[in-house]
Design an enzyme around this catalytic site. Structure first.
Site, short mmCIF file in Angstrom:
data_model
loop_
_atom_site.label_atom_id
_atom_site.label_comp_id
_atom_site.label_asym_id
_atom_site.label_seq_id
_atom_site.Cartn_x
_atom_site.Cartn_y
_atom_site.Cartn_z
CD GLU A 1 -0.94 12.34 -0.65
OE1 GLU A 1 -2.15 12.12 -0.52
OE2 GLU A 1 -0.10 12.08 0.24
CD GLU B 1 -3.19 12.76 5.96
OE1 GLU B 1 -3.84 12.13 6.81
OE2 GLU B 1 -3.41 12.72 4.74
C1 XIL Z 1 -4.74 6.59 0.26
C2 XIL Z 1 -4.63 5.53 -0.82
O1 XIL Z 1 -4.73 6.15 -2.08
C3 XIL Z 1 -5.73 4.50 -0.64
O2 XIL Z 1 -5.55 3.42 -1.55
C4 XIL Z 1 -5.73 3.96 0.79
O3 XIL Z 1 -6.83 3.11 0.97
C5 XIL Z 1 -5.78 5.10 1.80
O4 XIL Z 1 -4.72 6.00 1.54
N1 XIL Z 1 -3.38 11.18 2.00
C6 XIL Z 1 -2.24 10.40 1.90
C7 XIL Z 1 -2.26 9.14 1.12
O5 XIL Z 1 -1.18 10.83 2.38
O6 XIL Z 1 -1.40 8.18 1.66
C8 XIL Z 1 -3.66 8.58 1.03
O7 XIL Z 1 -3.63 7.45 0.15
C9 XIL Z 1 -4.62 9.64 0.54
C10 XIL Z 1 -4.67 10.79 1.50
#
Ligand code: XIL
Length: 358
Positions: free
Chosen positions: A269, A162
């Site tokens: 994801e 990101e």
């Molecule tokens: C999220 C997790 O799922 C949560 O448990 C945590 O509180 C915050 O992060 N993009 C990403 C992930 O790359 O690492 C994130 O994961 C969701 C958004």
């Protein structure tokens, strides 16, 4: 007996044989997991917390359906390395050991992210920004230590997560990382990761990656790095979607843009919210909505469209990872109903839709 009579007598037999065949097929597909159904397309992955691998029923679900695992939080810098000399390996080790014992590969997530980062790396004792060299030395030590510990089981790393903005003049997110180093921290992280494990495939990972403007920015950044010889092998498309979008066209446009640029694309994801929110931002509503037949159908249709499109790009996409195992442990809250399994671990209509049309 004349021919017509024979065929009349045989008809029930044919119907019975057909039903039997269908039944065998249904039983076979239900005995298989996602990883078997998609064996010729891509690895099927899931993100896990340490809790998931402590519960027997969840372990069974993971073993049956998935052949790639990501730590949801446990390998992030803030979890592993909260202070200069403090390392917390427990949760990441627990998940990695589960994978080692079960022969499951891992995607490492993530080495550099403006969120859940080891913020101490930015500052000196007085709370001022350190110089870039000090920061890079700390980052390098972090990356080498983490990558080395898991290199027997981790085959791919999200090296930078990101780093691009969602709008505005500057394509880069105006994070502390950027304030301290400009965009140079991105290539440094890739160089350190390659040094730590020359065999791991290295990804840039981001959300809203099907947005035309953001995907263009990601494309240009990766193109520039590759032309300068920075070791980046792939683009991670987070895939935080919803029941309305992205459209097939938006997804295909992004995939067609990225595909010629890198050796590997991973969907890293995936989840499909039953609301209009999208993207990876951490400020979203967990209230969600009540499930209706219409929303359930839209959810299944969106998953079907997504997988049809992923499959068109199966030469480039080699892993699709769901963000969490079931709705009950989704980071979005169960009322957003984002995954293929409900909180009772039962497959939802979307599961049957993506597995049936194969
Ligand atoms: C999220 C997790 O799922 C949560 O448990 C945590 O509180 C915050 O992060 N993009 C990403 C992930 O790359 O690492 C994130 O994961 C969701 C958004």
């Amino acid at each position: 007996m004349v021919n017509g009579q024979w065929s009349m007598m045989l008809r029930p037999l044919k119907v019975a044989a057909g039903t039997l065949l269908l039944l065998c097929f249904a039983l076979q597909t239900s005995a298989q997991g996602l990883k078997d159904v998609f064996a010729r397309d891509f690895l099927m992955g899931v993100s896990l917390s340490g809790r998931n691998v402590r519960i027997d029923a969840e372990q069974d679900l993971i073993r049956r359906h998935f052949n790639s695992v990501t730590c949801e939080n446990a390998m992030k810098p803030a979890s592993l390395h909260p202070a200069p000399d403090v390392w917390r390996w427990d949760e990441a080790d627990r998940i990695a050991n589960f994978c080692r014992e079960n022969g499951i590969k891992m995607r490492g997530h993530c080495l550099v992210w403006h969120n859940q980062f080891s913020d101490w790396m930015y500052y000196d004792d007085k709370g001022n920004f350190v110089d870039k060299e000090t920061f890079y030395a700390r980052l390098k030590d972090h990356i080498l230590t983490v990558v080395n510990r898991y290199k027997d089981v981790v085959y791919a790393w999200d090296v930078v997560n990101e780093a691009m903005s969602d709008g505005g003049e500057n394509p880069y997110r105006q994070s502390k990382l950027y304030q301290l180093c400009g965009d140079e921290f991105i290539e440094k992280a890739f160089l350190f990761a390659r040094e730590a494990d020359p065999k791991a495939i290295l990804f840039y990972n981001d959300y809203n990656e099907t947005n035309p403007r953001k995907s263009r920015n990601i494309y240009e950044m990766v193109l520039r790095m590759r032309s300068e010889g920075v070791p980046i092998d792939g683009i991670g498309m987070q895939g935080h979607y919803n029941i309305f979008g992205p459209s097939v066209k938006e997804l295909e446009d992004a995939l067609s843009l990225y595909a010629p640029l890198v050796e590997h694309i991973h969907v890293t994801e995936l989840d499909v919210r039953a609301s209009e929110e999208m993207g990876g931002q951490l400020n979203f509503s967990k209230e969600g909505i009540s499930m209706t037949d219409t929303i359930q159908a839209l959810h299944a249709q969106q998953y079907e469209r997504l997988f049809q499109t992923f499959r068109k790009f199966r030469d480039k996409i080699d892993c699709v990872t769901f963000w969490n195992l079931h709705d009950g442990c989704s980071w979005l809250g169960e009322k957003n109903h984002p995954l293929l399994f409900d909180k009772a671990l039962q497959p939802k209509p979307a599961y049957y839709r993506i597995t049936a049309e194969k």
